[in-house]
Design a protein around this motif. Structure first.
Motif, PDB file in Angstrom:
ATOM      1  N   PRO A  66       0.795  -1.231   0.000  1.00 48.80           N
ATOM      2  CA  PRO A  66       0.000   0.000   0.000  1.00 48.80           C
ATOM      3  C   PRO A  66       0.835   1.293   0.000  1.00 48.80           C
ATOM      4  CG  PRO A  66      -0.887  -1.561   1.572  1.00 48.80           C
ATOM      5  CD  PRO A  66       0.418  -2.131   1.082  1.00 48.80           C
ATOM      6  N   GLU A  67       2.062   1.232   0.481  1.00 47.88           N
ATOM      7  CA  GLU A  67       2.926   2.427   0.442  1.00 47.88           C
ATOM      8  C   GLU A  67       3.207   2.841  -0.998  1.00 47.88           C
ATOM      9  OE1 GLU A  67       6.523   2.304   2.711  1.00 47.88           O
ATOM     10  OE2 GLU A  67       5.487   1.483   4.452  1.00 47.88           O
ATOM     11  N   TRP A  68       3.505   1.881  -1.855  1.00 51.20           N
ATOM     12  CA  TRP A  68       3.793   2.188  -3.262  1.00 51.20           C
ATOM     13  C   TRP A  68       2.524   2.664  -3.963  1.00 51.20           C
ATOM     14  CZ3 TRP A  68       8.270   1.562  -6.394  1.00 51.20           C
ATOM     15  CH2 TRP A  68       9.421   1.251  -5.659  1.00 51.20           C
ATOM     16  N   GLU A  69       1.393   2.066  -3.601  1.00 58.19           N
ATOM     17  CA  GLU A  69       0.125   2.529  -4.154  1.00 58.19           C
ATOM     18  C   GLU A  69      -0.071   4.008  -3.829  1.00 58.19           C
ATOM     19  OE1 GLU A  69      -4.657   1.635  -3.740  1.00 58.19           O
ATOM     20  OE2 GLU A  69      -3.317   1.093  -2.099  1.00 58.19           O
ATOM     21  N   GLN A  70       0.158   4.370  -2.582  1.00 58.55           N
ATOM     22  CA  GLN A  70      -0.033   5.754  -2.158  1.00 58.55           C
ATOM     23  C   GLN A  70       0.965   6.696  -2.815  1.00 58.55           C
ATOM     24  OE1 GLN A  70      -2.795   6.465  -0.332  1.00 58.55           O
ATOM     25  NE2 GLN A  70      -2.280   8.535  -0.976  1.00 58.55           N
TER      26      GLN A  70
END
Length: 115
Positions: free
Chosen positions: A43-47
């Motif tokens: 989810p960090e890369w998504e954000q």
């Protein structure tokens, strides 16, 4: 499974980065796939992608409203027509008709999306 999604997301980010500089390779569709993959793996890369000042708003528009901004539509159509010109200049007839067909199908789809 998370590793597979992460690897696919990284591949899509790489293809999107290449598409940012090559006129015939799209950027945002690859970033949409990357966001999809990262939502399931990191989810960090998504954000990070969603927070990007250039690509983030386009991805958010698509996720929320299935919309493409007018500026993005114009850019995509200009690129598609440049592809026709490039094909005509390098390969000529009858190969240019492939580019014309792709432009009609893809360009027609892009134009009919909400803004």
């Amino acid at each position: 499974m998370r590793r597979l999604y992460f690897a696919a997301g990284m591949l899509c980010v790489g293809l999107g980065a290449i598409g940012a500089v090559l006129p015939l390779l799209p950027t945002v569709p690859f970033l949409l796939l990357a966001v999809f993959c990262f939502a399931r793996s990191n989810p960090e890369w998504e954000q990070k992608i969603l927070d990007h000042p250039t690509w983030g708003p386009q991805i958010a528009d698509w996720r929320e409203r299935k919309a493409i901004s007018r500026r993005a539509k114009v850019g995509a159509l200009v690129t598609l027509f440049a592809g026709i010109a490039f094909t005509w200049a390098t390969l000529g007839f009858p190969w240019v008709w492939i580019s014309v067909g792709v432009t009609i199908v893809v360009g027609g789809w892009i134009v009919t999306r909400a803004e």
